[in-house]
Design an enzyme around this catalytic site. Sequence first.
Site, PDB file in Angstrom:
ATOM      1  N   MET A  88     -13.517   5.803   2.483  1.00  0.00           N
ATOM      2  CA  MET A  88     -12.729   6.571   1.510  1.00  0.00           C
ATOM      3  C   MET A  88     -13.575   7.447   0.592  1.00  0.00           C
ATOM      4  SD  MET A  88      -9.831   5.849   2.525  1.00  0.00           S
ATOM      5  CE  MET A  88      -9.147   4.598   3.607  1.00  0.00           C
ATOM      6  N   MET A 124     -21.520   6.061  -5.303  1.00  0.00           N
ATOM      7  CA  MET A 124     -21.661   5.515  -3.951  1.00  0.00           C
ATOM      8  C   MET A 124     -22.882   6.088  -3.238  1.00  0.00           C
ATOM      9  SD  MET A 124     -19.460   3.212  -3.785  1.00  0.00           S
ATOM     10  CE  MET A 124     -19.799   2.779  -2.099  1.00  0.00           C
ATOM     11  N   GLU A 125     -23.197   7.350  -3.494  1.00  0.00           N
ATOM     12  CA  GLU A 125     -24.376   7.964  -2.878  1.00  0.00           C
ATOM     13  C   GLU A 125     -25.656   7.305  -3.389  1.00  0.00           C
ATOM     14  OE1 GLU A 125     -21.001  10.465  -2.021  1.00  0.00           O
ATOM     15  OE2 GLU A 125     -21.633   9.469  -3.854  1.00  0.00           O
ATOM     16  N   ASP A 139     -36.879  -3.694   7.359  1.00  0.00           N
ATOM     17  CA  ASP A 139     -37.137  -3.369   8.763  1.00  0.00           C
ATOM     18  C   ASP A 139     -38.624  -3.192   9.032  1.00  0.00           C
ATOM     19  OD1 ASP A 139     -36.497  -2.575  11.489  1.00  0.00           O
ATOM     20  OD2 ASP A 139     -36.975  -0.525  10.842  1.00  0.00           O
TER      21      ASP A 139
END
EC number: 4.6.1.17
Length: 171
Positions: A88, A124-125, A139
Amino acid sequence: MSKDPEVPPGVRPDAPEKLSHYDEAGQAHMVDVSAKSATRREAVARAFVELNESVLAALPENPKGNPLEVARFAGIMAAKKTADLIPMCHPLPLSFVDVQATVVAGGVEIRATAATVAGTGVEMEAMTAASVAALTVYDMTKALDKGIRIREVVLESKTGGKSGDYRRTAE
C-alpha cells in the site's frame, strides 16, 4: 507528541480511530493522498546488527567486498524500491537517500535518511533502507556466525506533512 501519561510515546492523541489503509467494508486499499499538499518530508530510521567481536574484527576483510559499503548501497537501492515491496506504499520521487553503517560497541548501527517533496511521507522508505542494509550486513557476515541478531529497527524522526513532526524519545 503528547505529554499525557495515558498516551504512549509516538501515538497522536488526535489520531483517527481506525487504520487508514482500510475502507468502510474492511478491505485494504491505498490511501488517496491526491488532496494533500506536496511539501518537503524527511524521515530517519535506525537498525542495529548485533555482532560478536570476531565478526566485528573481520568486517574489513570479506571476499564479497566491504560489508558496510555494500550495505549502504543496498539500503539506498531498497529505499527506491519500497513501493514495490510494501503493497500500500505510494511510489515516491525521492530527492535524497543516505544510509550510514557504523561499527560501534557490539555491532553495526545503521542510520537511514530519506527525503521527498510529495503529498505523503517517507517513513517507510527510511525504514526499508535501514532494514535492508541490516540484512545485507547479515548476509555478508553470516559465514562467520549464524547467531547474528538484527534488532531495534525504529523510526527515529520525521518532519513535514499533515501529522506534523515526530522525534523518538529516549527509551
